[in-house]
Design a protein around this motif. Structure first.
Motif, mmCIF file in Angstrom:
data_model
loop_
_atom_site.group_PDB
_atom_site.id
_atom_site.type_symbol
_atom_site.label_atom_id
_atom_site.label_comp_id
_atom_site.label_asym_id
_atom_site.label_seq_id
_atom_site.Cartn_x
_atom_site.Cartn_y
_atom_site.Cartn_z
ATOM 1 N N VAL A 225 -12.273 18.508 -23.845
ATOM 2 C CA VAL A 225 -10.960 18.525 -24.475
ATOM 3 C C VAL A 225 -9.909 18.822 -23.401
ATOM 4 N N PHE A 226 -8.979 17.895 -23.220
ATOM 5 C CA PHE A 226 -7.807 18.135 -22.381
ATOM 6 C C PHE A 226 -6.637 18.488 -23.305
ATOM 7 N N VAL A 227 -5.940 19.560 -22.972
ATOM 8 C CA VAL A 227 -4.723 19.929 -23.702
ATOM 9 C C VAL A 227 -3.586 19.942 -22.688
ATOM 10 N N THR A 228 -2.521 19.192 -22.962
ATOM 11 C CA THR A 228 -1.420 19.048 -22.008
ATOM 12 C C THR A 228 -0.091 19.422 -22.657
ATOM 13 N N ILE B 10 0.840 -1.191 0.000
ATOM 14 C CA ILE B 10 0.000 0.000 0.000
ATOM 15 C C ILE B 10 0.876 1.242 0.000
ATOM 16 N N ALA B 11 0.529 2.179 -0.881
ATOM 17 C CA ALA B 11 1.251 3.449 -0.961
ATOM 18 C C ALA B 11 0.241 4.584 -1.052
ATOM 19 N N LYS B 12 0.665 5.770 -0.670
ATOM 20 C CA LYS B 12 -0.228 6.918 -0.794
ATOM 21 C C LYS B 12 0.496 8.072 -1.487
ATOM 22 N N VAL B 13 -0.306 8.933 -2.094
ATOM 23 C CA VAL B 13 0.230 10.084 -2.822
ATOM 24 C C VAL B 13 0.683 11.131 -1.805
ATOM 25 N N THR B 14 1.943 11.556 -1.930
ATOM 26 C CA THR B 14 2.491 12.558 -1.007
ATOM 27 C C THR B 14 2.861 13.861 -1.703
ATOM 28 N N ARG B 15 3.083 13.809 -3.006
ATOM 29 C CA ARG B 15 3.374 15.039 -3.766
ATOM 30 C C ARG B 15 2.605 14.956 -5.076
ATOM 31 N N LEU B 16 2.095 16.095 -5.505
ATOM 32 C CA LEU B 16 1.212 16.129 -6.657
ATOM 33 C C LEU B 16 1.672 17.208 -7.631
ATOM 34 N N TRP B 17 1.786 16.830 -8.895
ATOM 35 C CA TRP B 17 2.078 17.772 -9.972
ATOM 36 C C TRP B 17 0.931 17.724 -10.983
ATOM 37 N N PRO B 18 0.932 18.579 -11.971
ATOM 38 C CA PRO B 18 -0.184 18.579 -12.923
ATOM 39 C C PRO B 18 -0.438 17.233 -13.592
ATOM 40 N N LEU B 19 0.624 16.533 -14.030
ATOM 41 C CA LEU B 19 0.443 15.308 -14.802
ATOM 42 C C LEU B 19 1.084 14.082 -14.167
ATOM 43 N N ILE C 82 -13.617 18.565 -13.714
ATOM 44 C CA ILE C 82 -12.164 18.739 -13.663
ATOM 45 C C ILE C 82 -11.749 19.939 -14.505
ATOM 46 N N ASN C 83 -10.995 20.830 -13.893
ATOM 47 C CA ASN C 83 -10.574 22.051 -14.580
ATOM 48 C C ASN C 83 -9.342 22.609 -13.889
ATOM 49 N N ASN C 84 -8.448 23.166 -14.659
ATOM 50 C CA ASN C 84 -7.245 23.806 -14.104
ATOM 51 C C ASN C 84 -7.534 25.288 -13.923
ATOM 52 N N LYS C 85 -7.687 25.712 -12.687
ATOM 53 C CA LYS C 85 -8.040 27.100 -12.414
ATOM 54 C C LYS C 85 -6.858 28.049 -12.521
ATOM 55 N N ILE C 86 -5.645 27.500 -12.489
ATOM 56 C CA ILE C 86 -4.465 28.388 -12.534
ATOM 57 C C ILE C 86 -3.428 27.876 -13.541
ATOM 58 N N PRO C 87 -3.788 27.711 -14.822
ATOM 59 C CA PRO C 87 -2.771 27.329 -15.798
ATOM 60 C C PRO C 87 -1.789 28.479 -16.009
ATOM 61 N N LYS C 88 -0.596 28.144 -16.392
ATOM 62 C CA LYS C 88 0.373 29.190 -16.691
ATOM 63 C C LYS C 88 -0.122 30.029 -17.860
ATOM 64 N N THR C 89 0.065 31.325 -17.750
ATOM 65 C CA THR C 89 -0.461 32.236 -18.763
ATOM 66 C C THR C 89 0.071 31.902 -20.149
ATOM 67 N N ALA C 90 1.374 31.630 -20.253
ATOM 68 C CA ALA C 90 1.969 31.336 -21.559
ATOM 69 C C ALA C 90 1.350 30.089 -22.176
ATOM 70 N N SER D 95 8.016 20.766 -16.111
ATOM 71 C CA SER D 95 7.339 21.634 -17.074
ATOM 72 C C SER D 95 6.015 21.002 -17.478
ATOM 73 N N GLU D 96 5.142 20.799 -16.493
ATOM 74 C CA GLU D 96 3.857 20.176 -16.732
ATOM 75 C C GLU D 96 2.769 21.236 -16.637
ATOM 76 N N ASP D 97 1.868 21.240 -17.621
ATOM 77 C CA ASP D 97 0.728 22.141 -17.554
ATOM 78 C C ASP D 97 -0.417 21.548 -18.345
ATOM 79 N N TRP D 98 -1.621 22.084 -18.116
ATOM 80 C CA TRP D 98 -2.793 21.525 -18.768
ATOM 81 C C TRP D 98 -3.963 22.481 -18.656
ATOM 82 N N VAL D 99 -4.921 22.309 -19.547
ATOM 83 C CA VAL D 99 -6.213 22.969 -19.447
ATOM 84 C C VAL D 99 -7.277 21.939 -19.819
ATOM 85 N N ALA D 100 -8.497 22.147 -19.347
ATOM 86 C CA ALA D 100 -9.629 21.290 -19.687
ATOM 87 C C ALA D 100 -10.780 22.180 -20.141
ATOM 88 N N LEU D 101 -11.366 21.857 -21.297
ATOM 89 C CA LEU D 101 -12.400 22.690 -21.912
ATOM 90 C C LEU D 101 -13.669 21.864 -22.121
#
Length: 632
Positions: A581-584, A345-354, A470-478, A618-624
């Protein structure tokens, strides 16, 4: 009886080319030799035809096994003629690939037509097997109800030809001087009859067929390099990265694993080894690799990989994961391996976008990249609390069943439950947050329906809602500014969240544009009226390289979908769908979000309830979301 046992039901065509007149390769023949060794050790009766060209070979030495366009085409046609419906066909190609300008009705206008680079029997030059021609050959197999696996250890990227590395498996058509090749006959093209345009329409590369009885595993996307692997055998010999990892997986774990299990295992291996390529899976991902399907794992399971002595998962925030979610880890192989090793058994301790990181209290010495992580909890589902009607008893049994599924419980004095369970005329009904009866659910008479079944339906509805929300409320502007996605319908353009209304049988067009300086990866899903979530691409992802006219990349992709009201909903006069649509910024898989129609829920496993080039994040995403109402 013995004669019947020797009749082959498995056929393999293995093609490996090193001896190219222009840009020879070094490891392709070695690839198919390894794959042949694996197949012969796993399948008692397999008919194998090998077409290879090593560095010192000439067509005069063995003309019948020289990998010419004529011989390859003949081999595919012969197997189609000999095999019987239900037989298994495996095709493995290691060599150069290329892409040509689009020239057919169904050509991909975004990236062009792919082609395999074969040899010519009469001259010292290469010859193309065009994608539409290959599609026609595969279609003949599909029409005969053969079960096909095609592995392409090559690449089709026009950006690779500047690299003089002899391990890169791309040949620019600019290097292939005065080649002539005949037009593809009309009957060999993937015409409209082979490409569904219903609401569950497939959106695939231009030459791919309906994903019923075939699967294609490609070494990389259209803009990446397929290279000889950095892994070496005991003799120090090099192999194609995809072929090498595939050989190891099949040798260790057999041919009965589902394609999506093999694919995620390979992705974990690529990420661990920092290979700068991402295998792509097209077609029927639930089909066994080469034979009957072994007992399946959890449909939402994923693979772990080790990086910097830390265990990581190829899922993260974009997949609905949260810190504290728990997973059971076990070997990739059959259930007997899991029983021998036990579960950890393992648990999630750190979370990134992807991606995410796991922590175990007791790490087994045998744990390694490619092990399976099966979800035990999904904290996100607690956002959708359930209220139980007082007449439901025993209440403790219901509460335990909901908690096992990570569902929250709404206490009587708490407002706004996401779902409610009530009894009406001795029939269980489920209401939404507004107190309206949820439609398109199976009938649930109290005397024929146990608590577990109702809670399974509640979990299904909560997962549907989770994916919708599911939605990314703070995607990087670029990153956010690097893409433009819209839908065309009724002569108008609609942005995300704008309500779209169309008539039954109308076609809408999803347009995705890359206006930035980096490559984008797109994943498209249909959230349907029967609470199903299904991928529309029938591939692990579609890449949209940045615009580069010199390389034939237009920085844009469009997909057409024909909308329809299902017959079962004709009485309502309309139906509601969401195109999500997920864009990653990196390839990933959203398989864990998929759901069957609710009438297929009983077929799922009980357990179903519950390739990165560098170390930077360098992980980022948006969901539309694009809501569509289809009217009769």
């Amino acid at each position: 009886m013995d004669d019947q046992q020797t009749i082959p039901t498995h056929y393999a065509i293995l093609i490996g080319i090193d001896a190219y007149p222009n840009s020879p390769l070094e490891s392709c023949v070695r690839d198919v030799q390894k794959i042949k060794e694996c197949l012969e050790s796993k399948v008692p009766w397999v008919n194998i035809q090998t077409l290879t060209a090593s560095g010192g070979d000439t067509p005069l030495q063995h003309p019948e096994s020289w990998p010419t366009c004529r011989n390859v085409t003949s081999a595919l046609e012969t197997v189609t003629s000999q095999a019987q419906p239900g037989d298994f066909i495996y095709i493995h190609y290691s060599g150069h690939g290329t892409r040509l300008d689009p020239c057919y009705e169904f050509s991909s206008q975004s990236t062009g037509d792919l082609a395999l680079v074969l040899l010519d029997e009469h001259s010292n030059q290469e010859r193309f097997l065009l994608g539409p021609r290959l599609a026609g050959l595969l279609k003949s197999m599909v029409d005969k109800a053969l079960v096909i696996t095609l592995v392409l250890d090559c690449c089709f990227s026009a950006s690779v030809y500047r690299n003089g590395d002899p391990n890169v498996r791309y040949l620019s058509c600019g290097r292939i001087g005065a080649l002539t090749y005949p037009p593809v006959p009309k009957h060999d093209l993937a015409d409209g009859n082979t490409r569904s345009t219903s609401r569950d329409a497939s959106m695939r590369d231009n030459w791919l067929l309906e994903p019923d009885r075939y699967t294609i595993l490609a070494a990389c996307g259209p803009h990446e390099n397929a290279k000889g692997g950095s892994e070496a055998s005991e003799k120090g010999e090099r192999y194609g990265a995809l072929s090498y990892f595939l050989f190891k997986a099949l040798s260790d774990h057999g041919l009965g694993r589902r394609h999506k299990d093999i694919h995620r295992h390979l992705c974990a291996k690529f990420w661990e080894s920092c290979q700068v390529q991402h295998p792509v899976l097209y077609g029927n991902k639930d089909q066994a690799f080469f034979g009957r399907v072994d007992p399946c794992r959890n449909a939402r399971s994923t693979s772990i990989f080790e990086r910097d002595r830390r265990l990581q998962l190829l899922v993260g925030q974009a997949h609905g994961l949260r810190n504290g979610d728990r997973f059971a880890l076990s070997p990739f192989g059959p259930t007997s391996d899991r029983d021998a090793e036990g579960e950890f058994i393992a648990k999630v301790t750190r979370l990134w976008p992807l991606t995410s990181e796991l922590k175990l209290s007791d790490t087994p010495s045998s744990l390694q990249t490619g092990w399976i992580a099966e979800p035990l909890t999904c904290s996100y589902l607690s956002d959708f609390p359930v209220r139980l009607a007082p007449e439901l008893s025993p209440q403790d049994e219901w509460r335990v069943a909901l908690e096992e599924r990570s569902l929250g419980i709404c206490i009587d004095d708490e407002p706004n439950p996401a779902l409610q369970v009530v009894l009406s005329n001795n029939i269980y009904e489920i209401l939404d947050e507004y107190g309206r009866k949820v439609i398109n659910l199976p009938a649930m008479p109290r005397d024929q329906t146990d608590t577990s079944h109702v809670c399974n339906i509640l979990e299904h509805l909560a997962r549907f809602r989770m994916t919708k929300d599911i939605n990314n409320k703070i995607p990087k502007t670029a990153f956010k500014e690097s893409l433009d996605v819209w839908i065309r319908a009724n002569g108008k353009t609609f942005a995300q969240r704008e309500q779209i209304e169309v008539r039954h049988g109308s076609i809408v067009e999803l347009v995705m544009k890359n206006v930035g300086e980096t490559d984008l990866y797109v994943h498209v899903y249909s959230l349907g009226p029967f609470w199903q979530i299904k991928g529309l691409l029938y591939s692990s992802y579609e890449s949209i390289p940045k615009c580069n006219p010199d390389l034939g990349f237009k920085g844009m992709s469009s997909k057409k979908i024909r909308m329809a009201v299902p017959p079962a909903m004709s009485g309502y006069g309309s139906c509601e769908d969401i195109i999500k649509v997920f864009v990653t910024s990196q390839p990933t898989s959203f398989d864990s979000l998929e759901l069957p129609n609710l009438d297929e829920l009983g077929k799922a496993s009980v357990r179903d309830r519950i390739s990165r080039p560098s170390n930077d994040r360098s992980e980022d995403w948006v969901a539309l979301n694009f809501p569509i109402r289809t009217l009769l």
